[in-house]
Scaffold this motif. Structure first.
Motif, PDB file in Angstrom:
ATOM      1  N   ALA A  37       0.824  -1.210   0.000  1.00 37.84           N
ATOM      2  CA  ALA A  37       0.000   0.000   0.000  1.00 37.84           C
ATOM      3  C   ALA A  37       0.861   1.264   0.000  1.00 37.84           C
ATOM      4  N   GLY A  38       2.164   1.067   0.135  1.00 34.50           N
ATOM      5  CA  GLY A  38       3.085   2.209   0.100  1.00 34.50           C
ATOM      6  C   GLY A  38       2.933   3.150   1.281  1.00 34.50           C
ATOM      7  N   THR A  39       2.532   2.603   2.442  1.00 34.07           N
ATOM      8  CA  THR A  39       2.382   3.471   3.625  1.00 34.07           C
ATOM      9  C   THR A  39       3.761   3.873   4.154  1.00 34.07           C
ATOM     10  N   GLU A  40       3.747   4.854   5.054  1.00 37.36           N
ATOM     11  CA  GLU A  40       5.009   5.311   5.634  1.00 37.36           C
ATOM     12  C   GLU A  40       5.671   4.158   6.405  1.00 37.36           C
ATOM     13  N   LEU A  41       4.841   3.416   7.142  1.00 38.18           N
ATOM     14  CA  LEU A  41       5.365   2.277   7.904  1.00 38.18           C
ATOM     15  C   LEU A  41       6.006   1.259   6.950  1.00 38.18           C
ATOM     16  N   GLY A  42       5.294   0.959   5.868  1.00 42.63           N
ATOM     17  CA  GLY A  42       5.805   0.013   4.877  1.00 42.63           C
ATOM     18  C   GLY A  42       7.143   0.454   4.321  1.00 42.63           C
ATOM     19  N   ARG A  43       7.222   1.729   4.006  1.00 42.19           N
ATOM     20  CA  ARG A  43       8.487   2.247   3.439  1.00 42.19           C
ATOM     21  C   ARG A  43       9.619   2.128   4.440  1.00 42.19           C
ATOM     22  N   LYS A  44       9.284   2.389   5.720  1.00 44.53           N
ATOM     23  CA  LYS A  44      10.325   2.314   6.759  1.00 44.53           C
ATOM     24  C   LYS A  44      10.812   0.882   6.971  1.00 44.53           C
ATOM     25  N   MET A  45       9.903  -0.094   6.824  1.00 42.33           N
ATOM     26  CA  MET A  45      10.243  -1.483   7.134  1.00 42.33           C
ATOM     27  C   MET A  45      10.838  -2.246   5.954  1.00 42.33           C
ATOM     28  N   SER A  46      10.742  -1.681   4.750  1.00 36.61           N
ATOM     29  CA  SER A  46      11.061  -2.486   3.571  1.00 36.61           C
ATOM     30  C   SER A  46      12.515  -2.968   3.532  1.00 36.61           C
ATOM     31  N   ALA A  47      13.466  -2.135   3.913  1.00 32.79           N
ATOM     32  CA  ALA A  47      14.874  -2.555   3.857  1.00 32.79           C
ATOM     33  C   ALA A  47      15.152  -3.667   4.868  1.00 32.79           C
ATOM     34  N   ILE A  48      14.531  -3.551   6.042  1.00 33.01           N
ATOM     35  CA  ILE A  48      14.725  -4.566   7.095  1.00 33.01           C
ATOM     36  C   ILE A  48      14.206  -5.911   6.591  1.00 33.01           C
ATOM     37  N   MET A  49      13.010  -5.880   5.997  1.00 38.78           N
ATOM     38  CA  MET A  49      12.407  -7.125   5.513  1.00 38.78           C
ATOM     39  C   MET A  49      13.191  -7.711   4.341  1.00 38.78           C
ATOM     40  N   ALA A  50      13.660  -6.845   3.462  1.00 42.88           N
ATOM     41  CA  ALA A  50      14.417  -7.331   2.299  1.00 42.88           C
ATOM     42  C   ALA A  50      15.703  -8.024   2.736  1.00 42.88           C
ATOM     43  N   ALA A  51      16.255  -7.607   3.874  1.00 40.54           N
ATOM     44  CA  ALA A  51      17.500  -8.221   4.360  1.00 40.54           C
ATOM     45  C   ALA A  51      17.225  -9.470   5.194  1.00 40.54           C
ATOM     46  N   GLY A  52      15.944  -9.722   5.490  1.00 35.96           N
ATOM     47  CA  GLY A  52      15.616 -10.905   6.301  1.00 35.96           C
ATOM     48  C   GLY A  52      15.846 -10.680   7.780  1.00 35.96           C
ATOM     49  N   GLU A  53      15.932  -9.395   8.180  1.00 34.41           N
ATOM     50  CA  GLU A  53      16.065  -9.078   9.606  1.00 34.41           C
ATOM     51  C   GLU A  53      14.673  -8.885  10.197  1.00 34.41           C
ATOM     52  N   LEU A  54      14.604  -8.766  11.520  1.00 31.48           N
ATOM     53  CA  LEU A  54      13.307  -8.567  12.162  1.00 31.48           C
ATOM     54  C   LEU A  54      13.002  -7.080  12.294  1.00 31.48           C
ATOM     55  N   VAL A  55      11.758  -6.709  12.080  1.00 31.94           N
ATOM     56  CA  VAL A  55      11.347  -5.321  12.297  1.00 31.94           C
ATOM     57  C   VAL A  55      11.240  -5.116  13.818  1.00 31.94           C
ATOM     58  N   PRO A  56      11.245  -3.857  14.290  1.00 27.41           N
ATOM     59  CA  PRO A  56      11.221  -3.627  15.742  1.00 27.41           C
ATOM     60  C   PRO A  56       9.998  -4.255  16.429  1.00 27.41           C
ATOM     61  N   ASP A  57      10.222  -4.756  17.646  1.00 29.10           N
ATOM     62  CA  ASP A  57       9.160  -5.416  18.401  1.00 29.10           C
ATOM     63  C   ASP A  57       7.907  -4.546  18.526  1.00 29.10           C
ATOM     64  N   ASP A  58       8.093  -3.236  18.835  1.00 33.84           N
ATOM     65  CA  ASP A  58       6.905  -2.396  19.092  1.00 33.84           C
ATOM     66  C   ASP A  58       6.003  -2.282  17.861  1.00 33.84           C
ATOM     67  N   VAL A  59       6.592  -2.388  16.667  1.00 31.48           N
ATOM     68  CA  VAL A  59       5.790  -2.286  15.434  1.00 31.48           C
ATOM     69  C   VAL A  59       4.805  -3.460  15.347  1.00 31.48           C
ATOM     70  N   VAL A  60       5.319  -4.680  15.519  1.00 31.64           N
ATOM     71  CA  VAL A  60       4.428  -5.849  15.374  1.00 31.64           C
ATOM     72  C   VAL A  60       3.482  -5.983  16.565  1.00 31.64           C
ATOM     73  N   ILE A  61       3.941  -5.611  17.743  1.00 31.30           N
ATOM     74  CA  ILE A  61       3.083  -5.707  18.933  1.00 31.30           C
ATOM     75  C   ILE A  61       1.860  -4.792  18.761  1.00 31.30           C
ATOM     76  N   ALA A  62       2.098  -3.582  18.257  1.00 31.48           N
ATOM     77  CA  ALA A  62       0.980  -2.645  18.041  1.00 31.48           C
ATOM     78  C   ALA A  62       0.005  -3.180  16.995  1.00 31.48           C
ATOM     79  N   MET A  63       0.542  -3.823  15.951  1.00 34.32           N
ATOM     80  CA  MET A  63      -0.330  -4.372  14.901  1.00 34.32           C
ATOM     81  C   MET A  63      -1.235  -5.455  15.464  1.00 34.32           C
ATOM     82  N   ILE A  64      -0.652  -6.329  16.262  1.00 38.01           N
ATOM     83  CA  ILE A  64      -1.404  -7.443  16.833  1.00 38.01           C
ATOM     84  C   ILE A  64      -2.475  -6.925  17.801  1.00 38.01           C
ATOM     85  N   ALA A  65      -2.114  -5.968  18.642  1.00 40.37           N
ATOM     86  CA  ALA A  65      -3.060  -5.434  19.633  1.00 40.37           C
ATOM     87  C   ALA A  65      -4.271  -4.839  18.916  1.00 40.37           C
TER      88      ALA A  65
END
Ligand code: AMP
Length: 186
Positions: A37-65
């Motif tokens: 969707a090209g959101t700001e969050l998506g843009r921020k996370m894309s390099a981390i995901m492309a490298a196979g690293e984990l995105v910050p814990d608070d990002v996924v915790i907030a999504m799940i909540a």
């Protein structure tokens, strides 16, 4: 639903969710949707995901909540690709407790590294996922799993909820092994 990348968590979670009226929550899918969707969050996370690293814990915790709080009419949740760190597991436990829920079962799919690599390369052909297409990224994802995510299995073991399941075989065979475990708690 637990297991290394390529172990079949996504495939099996979707079918388990249908069978047991659970909401399937995949943090990987949610993050890929942000990217698409090209959101700001998506843009921020894309390099981390492309490298196979984990995105910050608070990002996924907030999504799940947010998903837990906006869901009605389901018997429960099946988490796929979450928690991936001990910190996420602690946060999940607190989040569930605050809402009068708990982790009932942690299914751990066991698949050897050679089979994982093979499966992810094959998946790349249909999924178009860049992190499946590059062997160095696949290797890194397996290494990240071993370093940061495997310790979460110990967390589940201590809580008495972990069940190791052979993740090699046909999709149907593995599904029936998983269902046998689910049937022990319902
Ligand atoms: P997956 O689809 O579960 O393999 O996730 C794809 C990518 O999304 C991972 O390699 C991470 O970069 C990111 N990701 C997904 N879930 C999490 C999570 N729970 N914690 C941190 N990063 C995650």
């Amino acid at each position: 639903m637990f297991g290394p990348p390529g172990s079949g968590k996504g495939t099996q979670s979707v079918t388990l969710a249908e069978k047991y009226n659970l909401l399937h929550l995949s943090t990987g899918d949610m993050l890929r949707a942000e990217l698409a969707a090209g959101t700001e969050l998506g843009r921020k996370m894309s390099a981390i995901m492309a490298a196979g690293e984990l995105v910050p814990d608070d990002v996924v915790i907030a999504m799940i909540a947010q998903k837990i709080d906006s869901t009605t009419g389901k018997a429960g949740f099946i988490f796929d690709g979450f928690p991936r760190t001990v910190e996420q597991a602690d946060a999940l436990q607190v989040m569930l407790k605050e809402r009068g829920m708990k982790i009932d079962l942690m299914l751990v799919l066991e698949v050897n590294d050679a089979e994982l690599t093979d499966r992810m390369k094959k998946r790349a052909l249909v999924s178009g996922r860049a992190d499946d297409a590059d062997e160095a990224v696949i290797k890194n994802r397996i290494a990240v799993y071993q370093a940061k995510t495997e310790p979460v299995i110990e967390f589940g073991r201590r809580a008495g909820v972990s069940r190791m399941v052979d993740g090699v075989g046909s999709i149907d065979e593995i599904f029936s092994r998983l269902c046998s475990q689910v049937e022990t708690i319902i």
